[in-house]
Every structure is written in C-alpha cells, then in structure tokens.
Design a protein around this motif. Structure first.
Motif, PDB file in Angstrom:
ATOM      1  N   PHE A  12     -15.968  -0.833  -0.385  1.00  0.00           N
ATOM      2  CA  PHE A  12     -15.528   0.466   0.090  1.00  0.00           C
ATOM      3  C   PHE A  12     -14.486   0.982  -0.872  1.00  0.00           C
ATOM      4  O   PHE A  12     -13.514   0.309  -1.178  1.00  0.00           O
ATOM      5  CB  PHE A  12     -14.927   0.320   1.490  1.00  0.00           C
ATOM      6  N   SER A  13     -14.712   2.177  -1.345  1.00  0.00           N
ATOM      7  CA  SER A  13     -13.920   2.580  -2.486  1.00  0.00           C
ATOM      8  C   SER A  13     -12.567   3.176  -2.157  1.00  0.00           C
ATOM      9  O   SER A  13     -11.850   3.566  -3.055  1.00  0.00           O
ATOM     10  CB  SER A  13     -14.743   3.525  -3.364  1.00  0.00           C
ATOM     11  N   TYR A  14     -12.213   3.239  -0.926  1.00  0.00           N
ATOM     12  CA  TYR A  14     -10.860   3.684  -0.591  1.00  0.00           C
ATOM     13  C   TYR A  14     -10.128   2.511   0.060  1.00  0.00           C
ATOM     14  O   TYR A  14     -10.730   1.748   0.811  1.00  0.00           O
ATOM     15  CB  TYR A  14     -10.877   4.816   0.429  1.00  0.00           C
ATOM     16  N   ARG A  74      -8.334   1.714   2.977  1.00  0.00           N
ATOM     17  CA  ARG A  74      -8.195   2.409   4.247  1.00  0.00           C
ATOM     18  C   ARG A  74      -6.914   1.998   4.944  1.00  0.00           C
ATOM     19  O   ARG A  74      -6.494   0.843   4.881  1.00  0.00           O
ATOM     20  CB  ARG A  74      -9.400   2.109   5.139  1.00  0.00           C
ATOM     21  N   LYS A  75      -6.326   2.950   5.604  1.00  0.00           N
ATOM     22  CA  LYS A  75      -5.117   2.665   6.355  1.00  0.00           C
ATOM     23  C   LYS A  75      -5.399   1.610   7.405  1.00  0.00           C
ATOM     24  O   LYS A  75      -6.369   1.682   8.134  1.00  0.00           O
ATOM     25  CB  LYS A  75      -4.639   3.924   7.063  1.00  0.00           C
ATOM     26  N   GLY A  76      -4.501   0.642   7.499  1.00  0.00           N
ATOM     27  CA  GLY A  76      -4.530  -0.296   8.605  1.00  0.00           C
ATOM     28  C   GLY A  76      -5.660  -1.304   8.559  1.00  0.00           C
ATOM     29  O   GLY A  76      -5.863  -2.051   9.492  1.00  0.00           O
ATOM     30  N   ASN A  83       0.813  -1.229   0.000  1.00  0.00           N
ATOM     31  CA  ASN A  83       0.000   0.000   0.000  1.00  0.00           C
ATOM     32  C   ASN A  83       0.842   1.273   0.000  1.00  0.00           C
ATOM     33  O   ASN A  83       0.299   2.364   0.062  1.00  0.00           O
ATOM     34  CB  ASN A  83      -1.021  -0.003   1.155  1.00  0.00           C
ATOM     35  N   TRP A 108       3.169   7.236   1.680  1.00  0.00           N
ATOM     36  CA  TRP A 108       2.658   7.479   3.026  1.00  0.00           C
ATOM     37  C   TRP A 108       1.404   6.634   3.311  1.00  0.00           C
ATOM     38  O   TRP A 108       0.775   6.803   4.353  1.00  0.00           O
ATOM     39  CB  TRP A 108       2.324   8.961   3.198  1.00  0.00           C
ATOM     40  N   GLY A 109       1.069   5.754   2.362  1.00  0.00           N
ATOM     41  CA  GLY A 109      -0.067   4.883   2.566  1.00  0.00           C
ATOM     42  C   GLY A 109      -1.420   5.559   2.448  1.00  0.00           C
ATOM     43  O   GLY A 109      -2.442   4.964   2.783  1.00  0.00           O
ATOM     44  N   ASN A 110      -1.443   6.792   1.968  1.00  0.00           N
ATOM     45  CA  ASN A 110      -2.740   7.451   1.807  1.00  0.00           C
ATOM     46  C   ASN A 110      -3.499   6.813   0.640  1.00  0.00           C
ATOM     47  O   ASN A 110      -2.914   6.436  -0.365  1.00  0.00           O
ATOM     48  CB  ASN A 110      -2.557   8.957   1.593  1.00  0.00           C
ATOM     49  N   PRO A 111      -4.815   6.693   0.776  1.00  0.00           N
ATOM     50  CA  PRO A 111      -5.583   5.968  -0.233  1.00  0.00           C
ATOM     51  C   PRO A 111      -5.622   6.695  -1.574  1.00  0.00           C
ATOM     52  O   PRO A 111      -5.582   7.919  -1.634  1.00  0.00           O
ATOM     53  CB  PRO A 111      -6.990   5.891   0.375  1.00  0.00           C
TER      54      PRO A 111
END
Lengths: 358, 358, 358, 358
Positions: C340-342, C344-346, C291, C297-300
């Motif tokens: 879910f269209s993003y 998500r972190k974690g 990811n 930075w793992g942002n979606p």
C-alpha cells in the motif's frame, strides 16, 4: 424510519433559527473531556460526573455540546433553536402529523434548556426543538481565555442517510433551504447542504448507511487557528486524531479539518463560508466526478471519512438500526476499479466537470 | 562616555553572533513577572525571589531576558553571544585598548552563562560578551505550550545615544553592519540599524539623550500573533500598556507593536523583516521628513516613543549620567510648529521624499 | 561521481553565504513561464526567447532562478553565493584538489552574474560559486506588486543522492553544518539538512537514486500565503500541480507545500523554520519510523515524493547517470508490507519513537 | 426631517434582508475608480462614462456600490434588499403612512435592480427597498481573481443623525434590532448598531450633525487582508487615505480600518464580528467614557472620524440640510478640556466603566 416518500404536513413548520447543540453519548467521559476541553479548548459551562456542558467562545446560550457518559457512543439529539416558545408547539404538532414519535418536556431534556420537544424524525434521527435557554457570558471579548485554536461558534451538523433526495425534501418542507449539493449525471444525489441561519448550512445530508451522525462542526475565526490545532495535536503526539485535512472544501468554500474524538465521533473545524441569507441564493451543484468538490486542492478523501459515522439513538436511548444505502456510493464512484482506497491525483480521473456555477 | 571620535582599535574585534539577552533591573519583580510571563508568555527557564530567567520558544540558550529585582529600573547589560570562547578574550582586549572599563567573570554574571566579559562601552552602555551557556529545550515544536501571541525569538536591542554617527562608527569597527538609517538633507543621522545575524538588526541606535535603552524586541511568527497580544491586553483592561502600534515599519519593513512594562521599559513585538546576510546588502536611507519611515501607513508616532527610555547602569550598578543630544531631534523635526505633539496625517507634511531605494 | 569516501581537501573551502539561484532547463519555456510567473508570481528580472531570469520579492541579486529552454528537463547548476571574489578562487582550487572537473568563466555562465566557477562535485551535482552579481531593486516594500501568495525569498535546494552519510561528510568539509537528519536504529541516514545562512538549510540531501534534484524551495511570509497558492490552483483547475501538502514538517518545523512544474520539477513553498546560526546549534535527529518526521500531523507522504526527482547535468550539458541507492529506502521502510503506497494513519505504525529532542 | 417623535405606523413593515448597496455620487469618476477598483479591488459588474457598478467577491446580486459622476459628493441611496417583491409595496405603504416622500420605479433607479421604492425617511436619509435584481457570478471560488486584500462582502452602512434615540426607535419599528450601543450615565445615546442579517449590523446610527453618511463597510475574510490594504497604500505612497486604524473595535469586536475616498467618503474595511440572529441576542451597552469602546486597544480616535461625514441627497438630488446635534458629542465628552484633539492613553481618563457584559 422510512424510505418511502415523506408527506408534506399541512401543519405550519416551526421557525428554526439554527443548529444549537448536540447531545452526545461518550463511553469515557474523562477521555472526552481531555479531547474537547484540554485539546480543543471548548468552554465548560457546567459539569458533573456524568455530563459536561460545553460552549464556543461567542455563544450566549447555555451550551453547544453535551457530553454524556453512556454505554454506547451515539447521538442522543440534534438540537435546533426556534424563534419563539410557540414554535416548540408547532414542532410537536408537525411531527405528530408526520406520525413520528415525540416527547415533550417542559423543563427540558438537559440542563440550561427549558421547554423542549424531541422527536424521532422520518429519517430516524433524534431532533430536538427548543427556545427557552439560560443565557451565559458571551466570551467573544475574552481574548485572555481564547487559545490559538479558539472555537468561536457551532457551525453545523452533518447526518448520514441512505436516500439524500428523500431527506432533502423532508428538510425543505421543515423550512431548510438547500445551498449546495453533489449529484451525478443520472441525477443521483450524494450529499446536500441545508441552512436556516445565513451560512452554507445548519445541517447536511451525506449519502450512506444511516441514520448516523457524520460530524459536528465548530468554527474558528481564521485559517491559522485550524492549522494550530493540527500543530498542537502533533506536539501532543496525537496526530492520529486527525482524520482528514486541513484543506479547502469545494462545497461551501470553507477551510476545514476533520478530527475523531476518543469514541470515533467526528468533529469538523471549519472557517469562512459565505452569506446565504437571500431567498434566491444560488444553489451550487457539484458533479460527483469533480475531484475538487470535496477538496478544492484535489487532495484525496480518506475512505474512513466516507464509511465511518456514529450511531444515533431513539427516544428510549437505543441505537437506531442502520439502513444500507442502495444508491451508488460516493466512495465507490470516485475511486479506481483497483480497489485502491484513495482517489489519487491525476489518475483515474474523468475530465473535470465543473459542477459549480463558475 | 565620550562625544569625541572613538578610535578604531588595532585589536581584532570579537566575532559576534547575535544579540542574546538583556539583563534588566525591575523595581517590582512580581509585577514584571505578570507582564512578561502571564501576559506575554515568555518561558521561565528558572527563577528565584530576586531573579527570573526567561526565554523565547525557539531559543536553546539559557535565557533571552533576566529580570532582576533592584532599586532603579535600568539595564544592567546588553549581552551578545560570540562565536567561540576565544572571542571573549578578544572582546576584553578590544575594549581595554579603547580605554573602557571591563570586568571578566569566568563563571558569568548571571545563571546559565559561563565565562563573560562586561564593559562600559565608549557610548556608556554596559555590553556583555559570552560564548559559554547552558543549553535548554528548544520549544519550537511545543505548540501545546505556545499561546496565540507566542514570542519565538529575541530579535534585537535598541539604544538611545546623543550622536548616532559617532556610535555607528564605533559599532561598525566592532563588526556590525548598517542595514538602514534615517538622515536629513544636512547629513544628520537620526537613527541607524546594525546587524550581525542575517536580519535587519541586532541593535539599533536612536538619536536622543543617552545612553539609555530604547527597547528590547521579541519576534512572533505572524502578524496575527501581535494583534492577539493587543486583543489580550484589551481583555485584561490593560490597553494602556500599548504605547504605539500595531503598525508596519517603513524601516525594516517589519510589523510591530510597542508595549511598556510596569517600570516603563519598552518592549517591541516584531515580525517579518528581510534577509541581510550578504556583505553588499543594500543600505536603505530614509529621509527624516518621510512620514512613512517610522510607520509605513503614516500613522503618527506618539511623542513618548521619542522621549522616554530606560536608564543603563555602569559596572558598579549605578545609573550612567544621561547626556543631551545636541543635534536636531526627530520629534522636533517631524511635528508642526504649533507644538502639537502628533504628526498629523496630511498636515504640515513636506512633499514625500522617498529616501529609500524604491 | 563516487561512492567511496570523499577525502577532505587541504585547501581552504570557500566561505559560502547561501544558496543563491538554480539554473533550470525546461522543455517548454512558455508553459514554465505560466507556472512560475503567472501562477507563482515570481518577478521577472529579464527574459528572452530562450531564458527567463526570476527573483523573489525580497531579493536584491539579479535572480534566484533561471529558466532555460532545452531538450531535457534538468538542473544545469545549483549556484551558491560566496562572501568575496576571492572565494571563487578558493572554490576552484578546492574542487581541483578533489579531482573534480571545474570550469571558470570571468563573465559568468548566465546574465547578471560575473566571475564564477562551475564544478561537477563528488556526488555528481553541478555546483556554481560566484560573488559578483548585478543588484536589482529589492521589492520588499512593493506591496502593490505582491500578490496573496508572494514568494519573498529563495530558501533552499534539496538534492537526491544514494549515500547521504557520504554526501553529508563532503558538505560538512565544504563548510555546511547539519541542523537535522533522519536515521534508523541501525544508523542508516535517510536525509540530512545542511545550512550556511541562519536557517535550517541551504541544501538538503535526500537518500535515493541520484544525483538528482529533489526540489527548490521559496519562502512566503505567512502560512495563509501558501494556502492561497493552493486555492488559486483550485480556481485555475490546476490542482493536479499540488503533489503534497500543505502541511507542517516535523523536520525544520516549517509549513510547506510541494508543487510540480510543467516538466515535473518539484517546487516547495515554505515558511517559518527557526534560527540556526550559533555554532553549537542543537542537531535534531528524527527516527525514520516516526510518522510525524515528514509531516507533523501524520499525514501520509505520497510515493511520488520519494521516487520522482529531476536529472542534473554535467558541465557539457549531458544528464548525469543515476546511481541506485543500495541502503534501505525511506519509502520502503515507512509503508506497510502490503505494498500500500501510503503510510496510513494509525495502521502499521510502530510505537512512536521520538527522535527529536523534545 | 423631524426631531419630534416618529410615530409607529400601523402598516406592516417590509421584511428587510440586508443592506445591499449604496448609490454614491462622486465628483471625479476616474479618481474614484482608481480608489475602488485599482486599489481596493472591488469587482466591476458594468460601467459607463458616468457610472460604475461594483460588487464584492462573494456577492451574487448585481452590485454593492454604484459610483455616479455628479456635482456634489453625496449619497443618493442606502439600498436594502427585501425578502419578496411584495415587500416593496409594504415599504412604500409604510413610508407613506409616515408622511414621507416616496418614489416608485418599476424598472429601478439603477442598472441591475428592478422594481424599487426610494423614500426620504423621517431622519432625512434616502432609503431604497428592492427585491428584484440581476444575478451575477459569485466569485467566491475565483481565488485567481482575488487579491491579498479581497473585499468579500458588503457588511454595513453607518449614518450620522442628531438624535440617536429617536432614530433607533424608528429603525426598530422598521424591523431592525439593536445589538450594541454607546450611552453615558445620563442615558444619552451616542451611537447604536442595528441589524437585519445575522451580524452586528446592517446599519448604525452615529450621533452628530445629520443626516449624513458616516461610512460604508466591506468585509474581508481575515485580518491580514486588512493589513495588506494598509501596506499597499504605503507602497503607493497613498497612506494619507488611511484615516483611522487598523484596530480592533470594542463595539462589534471586529477588526477594522477606515479609509477616505477621493471625495472624502469614508470606507471601512471590517472583519470578524459575531452571530446575532437569535431574537434574544444580548445587547451590549458601552459607557461613552470607556476608552476601549471604539478601539479595544485604547488607541485614540482621530477627531475627523467624529466630525467628518458625507452629505445625503433628497429624491430630487439636492443635498439634505444638516441639522446640528444638540446632545453632547462623543468627541467633546471623550477628549480633555485643553482642547487636545486626541484622547491620549492614560490621561484624562475616568476609571474604566465596563459597559459591556463581561
């Protein structure tokens, strides 16, 4: 804790200089040390097996953050520095008149701090007031020690409380001045920013179930310092610690990043708000429906940022009970009816309502 | 070494990719290590008691700089990487046709480099050409290791030679392309910048007593990285290592800083020149009297920057004799008749003559 | 357009220098001018009622972008500059051998460009090759004209194609070199980055329904320039034009921002990838489940970034039909089963699989 | 003006908030407008044929600088804002007790400012105190208007006076607090920095022939903003306006640049000093022989920076006579005996004496 109007004491409030340090309980001190020292690079003033005293690079008082090993992740104290020793007396008298529990310790509650008073304030938060502190080396010129993401100042606290209007009135009585807030068309206040020093805030009130601690914020000099922190977390494969951002706030106009420490305590990295020291400094009111209020670029706020926060402790070290916010929540107001948990760009957005003064 | 015209060989020149590393003799390896590793933060690929192999953070070949303990501070080799193994043969044949002394080593002259040829070139410089190298980890993503002044690439060499016009012709024959130069109204060339990769230069010729090495340049990503290096040197009370800058070059349009290592070898820190990879890339000619050519802000060049340079070695490791430049010197041309050794702002300056194409 | 293997021509491919300009059809030229000129600050070389020729500040060829009023928002040509006039002949012959439709114009298809060939390539994209161009002033030194978000170079194109493996082979035959790609454990390729100049790419292939244009990318010098563009869009209350970012790419290691122009054409603002000019430049392969591959930075990644793209035109100006990707999609692979269209972190994240070489 | 001790008044001093604006006489208003508006980008609040009112981007009071056409380039007033209307009365009484000439105007001396008092202070400077001002739009969020070198705040004044010790005592009585100073081993003070707001200074005293105005300083957010101003001046072929820098100050730790306006008035561009708001903020004393005190990188201070300054006017608009400094001058102390007008790196330098607290 009260949700009824908080009376204005007859006593003179203490002359508060600024937010000075947070006393923070963590459940795994080694993990917290890795986060705050190894990753964020805060300066260790002193430490033991159970406590670590940390400061930012431009600080000259003993610390800006105490990490204390304990059973429940929570805040022991939001500590403010006052202008003179006498102001500690004033603080004690002020809260006694409010009927709050107070505790005075001539030698301080923590190392490096002398005569102090801690109180359970009317909102349920543990506040501390002190003047006396041990001076330590201000490392402002020590570029040899400062890393690319150097945290140079403690900037502010942020507290979650059910009734922001109530809390705001109490803090204004205590001498804080509101610089910005978020309201809706019905006059509900969702958040307010309050300052003593000449920046946008020393603390802010965020509407939600409380009393809880929303975040503690440290400053960098420039935006690239904040970006570096993200890059480093990526390199360490710890990007999950990034909760929100980086971005530009509408409120405060600062550049920001939100991280979560190993206990979930939220830490903001922050830079470049504006001077607010004049008594007639214009207050900026944002419309809660303005999707640039929280992020100037319209990027969505993750739901956890609205819902998660840290417990706070009473003077016996027990968590304060959390009271539910009964007013409308910013999260509910600003996301779609489909329960989709992000405010999406360009969807479900009312016409922009420019809440600020531009 | 020659000052007579250098013939164009019939041989095919090697296909040079880029400047790749410098083999540098230093007289106190520990002091040099402190400068290049502890202060500048170059990455140690490997080291022994007598040699240190260093690279920049985005490099994947074995090294960009070899520090070698020796009796005389000097350059052993300016090493260029070629496109293919065969190009080493081409280089050897090319210089043999020029009558230059060459030495071929199948296992390389230094660690991490294979089949190579070193030559004493017509200008007296020790040039090396190689293709074979050991790959090492490219640390581009390792932000956890990169400090605030991280050097990410080797950018270029700069060589001092008495007759820039002569040297330029030789390097153009070898396949280099001029991107910018400094001339006067009589057609004297004071300096020329020549490139293989798509930047302003892989090497430059500076007019002066030579052959000598003027500097080696490493790149940072941004300007604040360079400013940090100055700040760190200040914090270490080593600001005397700053010879010139920081500033903006006119030539190359890059942001720069010049340091001197413990032996006086000059190191430039450099960022943000422009793409030059098209064959018809416009050449920019600057007037030697344009006081923004060397510093776009008109800040004076310290005289040592014009006069000091490092010796270079022949293939036996003996310093090459230094031949005096007989053409007019840039230092003499650009300072006042009073012998004042700085070009002062606003004094003794001819009308600006915009040598470049704006 | 084909989905069967593309043969390697016997013809010599043209020597491509770099991506040079995009010929872009927009449906409201005034609105596009506001976006590209007033907001982004690209330099107008020349313009008429139906066409605007734009370039970046460090460019010396006539333009990097043509905005052309037309009925359907689409790309007329991805234009590459070749090393010499003869390479236009080579390009023409090369595509003829591939059986592609070609059109040669001695006076060019657009102003400022001479002898050119346009082709409908095997993937259905309109490619142009030219050498001859009118030189214009390189505004690199014109800081008086450069705004805080100055776009200094055209960096790359990005194309959507159903079968990345197929397209990559074709472009490698044409002389491109892969620098990075994204794959899964079954060997499916989701995207590939290919370069001619010494950066991470001149064009990239993104797996998806195609042929479509994913984006065109311009470079700034520093990260703060990109942040400024966001800040300016906020000030103009046009933050909805920000689709994704800013952030740090894993792939390429560059800092990025994605905008959407008034027609929905995607524009990337990009800075600071690394040198790739050596023939043995290490290829970085990322795991599609990592990811941090798209955002370090793992942002979606917003879903629209995966799904939306611009049509491309054939040589008659008609939109090419869009062929569906049949291999698994990166969007589907990297989001949860709940639709879910993003990302998500974690959550829903497999263990990190470090696809790159660190 | 006096050189004898200045008595401490019994009167309560006004509560000064901050330096607020300078009233500056210029001899060619059009040339000054080009400098301050076209080049530096200050915001015009209002203007006429004889006056221009300018402010910085984060300011909400009417102006930070008045440019006024007049016969002699000089300062009409250093204006400070006070906390409340009553403080104007206090200021008037305070200076009357000191025996200073005062002038009170209920409608202000300039547009946008109401009830004010101007005084000829004991050092000969024209000081103004006011509270009442017209609020204007704070352009902090108007990134669309802010250029790459945006000046966001007025930071401080700097005044030249013969006896810094004397002046410092007077300003401390007035309520200022010293944050840093420069002294020698004999206790001579060469300069002192004094603050009201929470930064290093609102004004500074520089030892020299006075009363004269040394400079007025505006802040940017980041260092690159200052570098841009230099780059722009280079592009405009106006680099001669750069007198000194850019560089890092030792004193204040700020990044700086000094320019000279068309009349020779000195303007500093400044960023990133540190918080000083605590009453026990540590004072930093620098040794005059420390060559990093004025420039942390040890770069020489140009002599004009020590010798040149602007006249100041009395309340009738006549230039105040300039009294010679009789104590040793910093210029003389810090340059070699050969009369060489620059402090050269590594020459004639005593051992570093770290005057500051590191």
């Amino acid at each position: 804790m009260t949700t009824t109007p908080i009376p204005t004491p007859a006593a003179t409030p203490p002359d508060i200089l600024r937010c000075a340090y947070m006393d923070l309980v963590v459940t795994d001190l080694a993990a917290s040390r890795e986060f705050y020292v190894d990753i964020l690079g805060l300066v260790v003033t002193e430490e033991s097996d159970t406590e670590i005293y940390l400061r930012s690079f431009e600080e000259f008082i003993h610390h800006n953050l105490v990490l204390r090993q304990g059973p429940v992740a929570a805040v022991s104290a939001f500590a403010f520095r006052v202008r003179a020793p006498l102001d500690v007396d004033l603080a004690e008298a002020y809260y006694r008149e409010l009927g709050c529990r107070t505790e005075r310790r001539a030698n301080g509650f923590v190392k490096g701090i002398g005569d102090s008073v801690r109180v359970e304030d009317p909102l349920g938060f543990p506040y501390e007031f002190f003047y006396d502190t041990r001076h330590v080396e201000r490392l402002a010129w020590r570029y040899d020690l400062q890393g690319p993401g150097a945290l140079v100042r403690l900037d502010h606290f942020n507290q979650v409380t059910p009734d922001v209007g109530l809390g705001r009135g109490y803090l204004e009585d205590l001498g804080f001045r509101v610089t910005e807030d978020i309201q809706d068309e019905d006059g509900v206040t969702y958040a307010a920013w309050l300052r003593r020093k000449d920046t946008v805030h020393d603390t802010a009130l965020t509407g939600g179930n409380g009393p809880r601690m929303h975040h503690i914020a440290f400053s960098t000099h420039e935006k690239h310092n904040i970006i570096y922190i993200c890059d480093k977390l990526g390199a360490l494969r710890k990007s999950d610690l990034i909760e929100r951002g980086p971005g530009r706030h509408g409120v405060s106009n600062a550049f920001y990043l939100y991280l979560r420490d190993p206990d979930g305590h939220r830490v903001e990295i922050y830079t470049q708000d504006y001077y607010t020291g004049d008594p007639d400094n214009p207050v900026v009111t944002w419309d809660v429906h303005d999707n640039q209020r929280r992020d100037w670029w319209g990027n969505p706020v993750v739901p956890s940022w609205y819902t998660d926060a840290s417990l706070v402790l009473d003077l016996d070290g027990n968590p304060q009970p959390v009271i539910e916010r009964t007013q409308s929540s910013e999260l509910a107001v600003t996301v779609g009816a489909d329960g989709f948990s992000y405010t999406r760009k360009g969807e479900d957005m009312p016409e922009y309502k420019l809440g600020h003064q531009l």
